[in-house]
Design a protein around this motif. Structure first.
Motif, PDB file in Angstrom:
ATOM      1  N   UNK A 130       2.087  -5.893  -6.894  1.00 15.83           N
ATOM      2  CA  UNK A 130       1.175  -6.931  -6.409  1.00 15.83           C
ATOM      3  C   UNK A 130       0.414  -6.350  -5.229  1.00 15.83           C
ATOM      4  N   UNK A 131      -0.921  -6.423  -5.308  1.00 16.35           N
ATOM      5  CA  UNK A 131      -1.747  -5.981  -4.184  1.00 16.35           C
ATOM      6  C   UNK A 131      -2.412  -7.199  -3.567  1.00 16.35           C
ATOM      7  N   UNK A 132      -2.082  -7.434  -2.305  1.00 17.74           N
ATOM      8  CA  UNK A 132      -2.668  -8.537  -1.562  1.00 17.74           C
ATOM      9  C   UNK A 132      -3.079  -8.062  -0.182  1.00 17.74           C
ATOM     10  N   UNK A 133      -3.748  -8.952   0.545  1.00 25.27           N
ATOM     11  CA  UNK A 133      -4.258  -8.539   1.859  1.00 25.27           C
ATOM     12  C   UNK A 133      -4.014  -9.542   2.969  1.00 25.27           C
ATOM     13  N   UNK A 134      -3.568 -10.763   2.622  1.00 29.04           N
ATOM     14  CA  UNK A 134      -3.468 -11.785   3.663  1.00 29.04           C
ATOM     15  C   UNK A 134      -2.271 -12.701   3.400  1.00 29.04           C
ATOM     16  N   UNK A 135      -2.023 -13.582   4.327  1.00 27.91           N
ATOM     17  CA  UNK A 135      -0.824 -14.425   4.353  1.00 27.91           C
ATOM     18  C   UNK A 135      -0.539 -15.152   3.028  1.00 27.91           C
ATOM     19  N   UNK A 136      -1.536 -15.710   2.307  1.00 28.08           N
ATOM     20  CA  UNK A 136      -1.209 -16.387   1.046  1.00 28.08           C
ATOM     21  C   UNK A 136      -0.543 -15.473   0.007  1.00 28.08           C
ATOM     22  N   UNK A 137      -0.680 -14.167   0.150  1.00 35.37           N
ATOM     23  CA  UNK A 137      -0.070 -13.223  -0.789  1.00 35.37           C
ATOM     24  C   UNK A 137       1.384 -12.913  -0.444  1.00 35.37           C
ATOM     25  N   UNK A 138       1.779 -13.195   0.773  1.00 37.20           N
ATOM     26  CA  UNK A 138       3.097 -12.817   1.299  1.00 37.20           C
ATOM     27  C   UNK A 138       4.264 -13.273   0.413  1.00 37.20           C
ATOM     28  N   UNK A 139       4.328 -14.556   0.002  1.00 37.16           N
ATOM     29  CA  UNK A 139       5.513 -14.992  -0.764  1.00 37.16           C
ATOM     30  C   UNK A 139       5.709 -14.219  -2.064  1.00 37.16           C
ATOM     31  N   UNK A 140       4.636 -13.953  -2.800  1.00 32.01           N
ATOM     32  CA  UNK A 140       4.776 -13.224  -4.058  1.00 32.01           C
ATOM     33  C   UNK A 140       5.102 -11.761  -3.784  1.00 32.01           C
ATOM     34  N   UNK A 141       4.484 -11.202  -2.774  1.00 31.70           N
ATOM     35  CA  UNK A 141       4.728  -9.794  -2.471  1.00 31.70           C
ATOM     36  C   UNK A 141       6.192  -9.535  -2.130  1.00 31.70           C
ATOM     37  N   UNK A 142       6.879 -10.516  -1.585  1.00 35.99           N
ATOM     38  CA  UNK A 142       8.304 -10.367  -1.262  1.00 35.99           C
ATOM     39  C   UNK A 142       9.170 -10.332  -2.530  1.00 35.99           C
ATOM     40  N   UNK A 143       8.613 -10.756  -3.673  1.00 37.74           N
ATOM     41  CA  UNK A 143       9.390 -10.843  -4.909  1.00 37.74           C
ATOM     42  C   UNK A 143       9.215  -9.659  -5.850  1.00 37.74           C
ATOM     43  N   UNK A 144       8.149  -8.898  -5.695  1.00 36.43           N
ATOM     44  CA  UNK A 144       7.841  -7.834  -6.653  1.00 36.43           C
ATOM     45  C   UNK A 144       8.446  -6.493  -6.238  1.00 36.43           C
ATOM     46  N   UNK A 145       8.515  -5.586  -7.194  1.00 36.69           N
ATOM     47  CA  UNK A 145       9.076  -4.270  -6.937  1.00 36.69           C
ATOM     48  C   UNK A 145       8.191  -3.373  -6.101  1.00 36.69           C
ATOM     49  N   UNK A 146       6.855  -3.542  -6.260  1.00 40.64           N
ATOM     50  CA  UNK A 146       5.934  -2.680  -5.524  1.00 40.64           C
ATOM     51  C   UNK A 146       4.821  -3.499  -4.873  1.00 40.64           C
ATOM     52  N   UNK A 147       5.112  -4.068  -3.688  1.00 42.95           N
ATOM     53  CA  UNK A 147       4.054  -4.732  -2.933  1.00 42.95           C
ATOM     54  C   UNK A 147       3.169  -3.680  -2.272  1.00 42.95           C
ATOM     55  N   UNK A 148       1.866  -3.843  -2.384  1.00 38.89           N
ATOM     56  CA  UNK A 148       0.954  -2.897  -1.749  1.00 38.89           C
ATOM     57  C   UNK A 148      -0.285  -3.634  -1.255  1.00 38.89           C
ATOM     58  N   UNK A 149      -1.101  -2.928  -0.481  1.00 39.60           N
ATOM     59  CA  UNK A 149      -2.257  -3.572   0.128  1.00 39.60           C
ATOM     60  C   UNK A 149      -3.335  -2.558   0.454  1.00 39.60           C
ATOM     61  N   UNK A 150      -4.570  -3.054   0.649  1.00 39.54           N
ATOM     62  CA  UNK A 150      -5.622  -2.184   1.167  1.00 39.54           C
ATOM     63  C   UNK A 150      -5.344  -1.865   2.633  1.00 39.54           C
ATOM     64  N   UNK A 151      -6.008  -0.842   3.171  1.00 35.83           N
ATOM     65  CA  UNK A 151      -5.695  -0.444   4.545  1.00 35.83           C
ATOM     66  C   UNK A 151      -6.233  -1.388   5.605  1.00 35.83           C
ATOM     67  N   UNK A 152      -7.039  -2.374   5.193  1.00 36.43           N
ATOM     68  CA  UNK A 152      -7.519  -3.361   6.155  1.00 36.43           C
ATOM     69  C   UNK A 152      -6.830  -4.719   5.991  1.00 36.43           C
ATOM     70  N   UNK A 153      -5.669  -4.714   5.337  1.00 38.27           N
ATOM     71  CA  UNK A 153      -4.885  -5.949   5.198  1.00 38.27           C
ATOM     72  C   UNK A 153      -4.342  -6.366   6.561  1.00 38.27           C
TER      73      UNK A 153
ATOM     74  N   UNK B 146       4.505  -4.033   2.774  1.00 34.37           N
ATOM     75  CA  UNK B 146       3.964  -3.210   1.688  1.00 34.37           C
ATOM     76  C   UNK B 146       4.693  -1.876   1.605  1.00 34.37           C
ATOM     77  N   UNK B 147       5.006  -1.484   0.376  1.00 30.35           N
ATOM     78  CA  UNK B 147       5.615  -0.175   0.147  1.00 30.35           C
ATOM     79  C   UNK B 147       4.540   0.896   0.013  1.00 30.35           C
ATOM     80  N   UNK B 148       3.289   0.453  -0.224  1.00 31.33           N
ATOM     81  CA  UNK B 148       2.163   1.385  -0.248  1.00 31.33           C
ATOM     82  C   UNK B 148       0.962   0.706   0.387  1.00 31.33           C
ATOM     83  N   UNK B 149       0.339   1.399   1.316  1.00 32.61           N
ATOM     84  CA  UNK B 149      -0.913   0.947   1.929  1.00 32.61           C
ATOM     85  C   UNK B 149      -1.970   1.956   1.524  1.00 32.61           C
ATOM     86  N   UNK B 150      -2.934   1.481   0.741  1.00 35.27           N
ATOM     87  CA  UNK B 150      -3.998   2.366   0.264  1.00 35.27           C
ATOM     88  C   UNK B 150      -4.780   2.939   1.438  1.00 35.27           C
ATOM     89  N   UNK B 151      -5.334   4.104   1.249  1.00 33.95           N
ATOM     90  CA  UNK B 151      -6.219   4.674   2.263  1.00 33.95           C
ATOM     91  C   UNK B 151      -7.615   4.058   2.155  1.00 33.95           C
TER      92      UNK B 151
END
Length: 175
Positions: free
Chosen positions: A108-131, A139-144
């Motif tokens: 799951x790739x999200x950037x802001x607070x509404x994404x937080x609950x789902x990101x806590x449930x998935x195997x690979x939470x990630x985000x853009x570098x301006x999240x 996030x386990x991965x923060x994109x460059x």
């Protein structure tokens, strides 16, 4: 010992993305008629279409509700598009049931607070570098790359390359 996000890539078969701030830069232009115009990266679109063509479950869960966004994503072959989703857990649970998903297979790739609950449930939470910081912290991965500027392409291409599904011979196909 903490597992590197790269070790999780081979098991990913489902990719879930937020729209505003991930597929777009999070800036909307307000037109005189009240329509909100967003900008999306063509490179992100190419990667999404490639992932769809390779058989990945691609899902969109967004609080925004713009039919132009729905049309653009549907034209890429994405079937699971949830717009106007203010409780993203509900849509996530629908997807888990529909595809019999296991958390370790979901990004799951999200950037802001509404994404937080789902990101806590998935195997690979990630985000853009301006999240926002809260999202970066889980996030386990923060994109460059920033939202709307190729962060989606970044993570999709990594997954497809690791899984041997990114064709390095594109020139042969288009000669």
């Amino acid at each position: 010992m903490e597992i590197s996000y790269k070790q999780l890539l081979p098991n990913i078969n489902t990719l879930i993305f937020d729209v505003d701030g991930v597929l777009t830069n999070g800036i909307v232009t307000i037109m005189p008629d009240g329509e909100l115009v967003r900008h999306m990266s063509i490179k992100d679109g190419y990667a999404l279409k490639t992932a769809v063509d390779q058989g990945f479950n691609i899902c969109i869960i967004s609080g925004g509700n713009n039919e132009g966004v729905r049309t653009r994503l549907a034209n890429l072959g994405i079937k699971d598009i949830y717009l106007g989703a203010h409780d993203k857990i509900k849509q996530y649970q629908e997807l888990v049931h529909k595809y019999q998903l296991q958390p370790e297979n979901v990004l799951y790739m999200g950037d802001d607070i509404p994404d937080f609950p789902v990101m806590k449930l998935v195997g690979l939470p990630c985000c853009p570098n301006d999240a926002v910081q809260e999202i970066q912290s889980i996030s386990k991965y923060i994109s460059y790359k920033k939202g709307g500027e190729g962060c989606v392409r970044d993570i999709i291409e990594q997954i497809l390359r690791v899984q041997g599904k990114w064709d390095n011979n594109f020139n042969a196909k288009y000669d």
